[in-house]
Enzyme design. Sequence first.
Site, short mmCIF file in Angstrom:
data_model
loop_
_atom_site.label_atom_id
_atom_site.label_comp_id
_atom_site.label_asym_id
_atom_site.label_seq_id
_atom_site.Cartn_x
_atom_site.Cartn_y
_atom_site.Cartn_z
N GLY A 25 0.84 -1.20 0.00
CA GLY A 25 0.00 0.00 0.00
C GLY A 25 0.87 1.25 0.00
O GLY A 25 0.54 2.24 0.63
N SER A 27 1.62 3.29 -2.43
CA SER A 27 1.40 4.32 -3.46
C SER A 27 0.75 5.58 -2.92
O SER A 27 0.87 6.64 -3.52
CB SER A 27 0.54 3.74 -4.59
OG SER A 27 -0.71 3.32 -4.10
N ARG A 28 0.04 5.45 -1.80
CA ARG A 28 -0.72 6.61 -1.29
C ARG A 28 -0.71 6.58 0.23
O ARG A 28 -0.35 5.58 0.85
CB ARG A 28 -2.19 6.52 -1.76
CG ARG A 28 -2.37 6.65 -3.23
CD ARG A 28 -3.83 6.63 -3.63
NE ARG A 28 -4.36 5.29 -3.76
CZ ARG A 28 -5.38 4.79 -3.06
NH1 ARG A 28 -5.99 5.53 -2.16
NH2 ARG A 28 -5.80 3.56 -3.25
N THR A 50 -1.56 -1.95 -6.01
CA THR A 50 -2.11 -2.50 -7.26
C THR A 50 -1.89 -1.53 -8.43
O THR A 50 -1.75 -1.96 -9.56
CB THR A 50 -3.62 -2.85 -7.15
OG1 THR A 50 -4.35 -1.68 -6.83
CG2 THR A 50 -3.87 -3.90 -6.11
N VAL A 76 -2.51 -7.84 -2.84
CA VAL A 76 -2.01 -8.63 -1.70
C VAL A 76 -2.94 -9.79 -1.33
O VAL A 76 -2.54 -10.68 -0.57
CB VAL A 76 -1.73 -7.76 -0.45
CG1 VAL A 76 -0.63 -6.75 -0.70
CG2 VAL A 76 -3.00 -7.10 0.07
N ASN A 102 0.83 -2.78 5.18
CA ASN A 102 0.01 -1.57 5.33
C ASN A 102 -1.21 -1.57 4.42
O ASN A 102 -2.22 -0.94 4.74
CB ASN A 102 0.89 -0.34 5.05
CG ASN A 102 0.07 0.90 4.80
OD1 ASN A 102 -0.43 1.53 5.74
ND2 ASN A 102 -0.11 1.26 3.53
N SER A 154 -5.47 -0.76 13.21
CA SER A 154 -6.34 0.42 13.33
C SER A 154 -6.87 0.47 14.76
O SER A 154 -6.88 -0.56 15.46
CB SER A 154 -7.52 0.28 12.37
OG SER A 154 -8.49 1.30 12.59
N TYR A 167 -14.87 -4.21 8.56
CA TYR A 167 -13.54 -3.60 8.69
C TYR A 167 -12.97 -3.89 10.08
O TYR A 167 -11.81 -4.30 10.23
CB TYR A 167 -13.66 -2.10 8.43
CG TYR A 167 -12.35 -1.33 8.52
CD1 TYR A 167 -11.41 -1.40 7.50
CD2 TYR A 167 -12.07 -0.50 9.61
CE1 TYR A 167 -10.21 -0.68 7.56
CE2 TYR A 167 -10.88 0.22 9.68
CZ TYR A 167 -9.96 0.13 8.66
OH TYR A 167 -8.78 0.84 8.74
N LYS A 171 -9.52 -5.89 11.25
CA LYS A 171 -8.43 -5.26 12.00
C LYS A 171 -8.23 -5.91 13.38
O LYS A 171 -7.10 -6.02 13.86
CB LYS A 171 -8.69 -3.75 12.14
CG LYS A 171 -8.64 -3.00 10.80
CD LYS A 171 -7.26 -3.12 10.12
CE LYS A 171 -7.14 -2.27 8.88
NZ LYS A 171 -5.80 -2.34 8.26
P1 NAP Z 1 -5.38 4.72 1.31
O1 NAP Z 1 -4.97 6.14 1.25
O2 NAP Z 1 -6.69 4.30 0.75
O3 NAP Z 1 -4.22 3.84 0.65
C1 NAP Z 1 -4.34 2.44 0.60
C2 NAP Z 1 -3.11 1.86 -0.04
O4 NAP Z 1 -3.24 0.44 -0.11
C3 NAP Z 1 -2.88 2.36 -1.45
O5 NAP Z 1 -1.51 2.44 -1.71
C4 NAP Z 1 -3.52 1.25 -2.28
O6 NAP Z 1 -2.95 1.30 -3.56
C5 NAP Z 1 -3.12 0.01 -1.48
N1 NAP Z 1 -3.98 -1.15 -1.67
C6 NAP Z 1 -5.33 -1.21 -1.48
N2 NAP Z 1 -5.77 -2.45 -1.75
C7 NAP Z 1 -4.69 -3.17 -2.12
C8 NAP Z 1 -4.50 -4.51 -2.52
N3 NAP Z 1 -5.53 -5.37 -2.60
N4 NAP Z 1 -3.26 -4.94 -2.84
C9 NAP Z 1 -2.20 -4.08 -2.79
N5 NAP Z 1 -2.32 -2.80 -2.41
C10 NAP Z 1 -3.55 -2.35 -2.08
O7 NAP Z 1 -5.38 4.20 2.82
P2 NAP Z 1 -4.58 4.70 4.11
O8 NAP Z 1 -5.48 5.58 4.88
O9 NAP Z 1 -3.22 5.14 3.76
O10 NAP Z 1 -4.54 3.31 4.90
C11 NAP Z 1 -3.37 2.50 5.00
C12 NAP Z 1 -3.60 1.48 6.08
O11 NAP Z 1 -3.88 2.15 7.31
C13 NAP Z 1 -4.80 0.57 5.83
O12 NAP Z 1 -4.49 -0.73 6.26
C14 NAP Z 1 -5.89 1.18 6.69
O13 NAP Z 1 -6.85 0.24 7.05
C15 NAP Z 1 -5.08 1.67 7.85
N6 NAP Z 1 -5.74 2.75 8.61
C16 NAP Z 1 -6.09 3.94 8.04
C17 NAP Z 1 -6.71 4.91 8.80
C18 NAP Z 1 -7.12 6.26 8.25
O14 NAP Z 1 -7.83 7.01 8.98
N7 NAP Z 1 -6.74 6.65 7.07
C19 NAP Z 1 -6.96 4.67 10.15
C20 NAP Z 1 -6.59 3.45 10.70
C21 NAP Z 1 -5.97 2.49 9.92
P3 NAP Z 1 -3.73 0.85 -4.88
O15 NAP Z 1 -5.06 1.51 -4.83
O16 NAP Z 1 -2.85 1.27 -5.99
O17 NAP Z 1 -3.77 -0.63 -4.75
#
Ligand code: NAP
Length: 272
Positions: A25, A27-28, A50, A76, A102, A154, A167, A171
Amino acid sequence: MPGPSAPGTAAGGMRLRGTVAMVTGASRGIGRAIAQALAAEGADLCLVATSREGLADVMAAISGTPGQKLALGFDVADRTACQAAVAQCVDRFGRLDALVNNAGIYLAKTFLEYEPADFQRLLDVNLFGVIHLTQAALPGMLERGYGRIVNIASTAGKWGSRNQSAYNVSKHAVVGLTRCVALETAARGVTVNAICPGFIDTDMLVDLKRDAATKGVADPDAVFAALINQRVPMARALRADEIAGMAVYLASPQASGLTGQSILIDGGMITA
Ligand code: NAP
């Protein structure tokens, strides 16, 4: 080859020179911030997402850092692809020292609205992605007597929330897996920890607000701001780089005494 430098022996400011790390994950959002922070510390990196375009963008952003980089586009949830990715990383860099699981997805629905396929997809990515990559990476780490696994869980892995049970289930499972694998590897130089972020300002939150708008919430930004004010003592969503610093530490040789933990980084939501 053994693992990277012992604590305190890395060149100044380059705590991870000699560490080979994979970040999913990347990329973003949080994963991208972690990739940038690891790169700044000199790690060699294998970056996963992806979207190949997203990966190309982060690769360009860290091109000035000293470590070597490899970008691998795959899902993944695909076990065969996970195994191939770890093999490719080992072929290229000789080993894998640190795995940052991640990649994750989010889907808000009430429990009764969720289809079994929704539960399945959330578990396939958020839990089985972690399982597939950890099972691929761990044998080499155990063989060398050194490894760092960092799972991004999370706050939803620590307590219940409304309208996101699938979700939260995924987690909670990651937190449980972290505890159990940590116990099995603790005496063999491999640490396994999780970070439990609260509200982090990434695309995932943007998606959440967009989803609220489609469900008839008149002003999702205002509703969200009120929610943050009510729930988060720091009264703000955190930045992705506020998670990345902890990931760098947990992925480093310095974190040798810490395993099985799920560390909240949530702006003070729970202080116990
Ligand atoms: P995000 O901005 O939506 O980024 C998600 C990342 O995961 C992207 O790089 C996406 O890239 C990649 N991804 C998604 N599905 C995938 C797959 N099947 N295979 C490979 N890569 C995949 O999310 P984020 O907020 O940074 O979240 C990152 C992690 O932190 C997650 O596990 C999320 O549950 C956790 N988290 C986030 C928050 C929050 O408030 N943002 C809070 C608690 C926990 P592609 O789209 O190119 O695949």
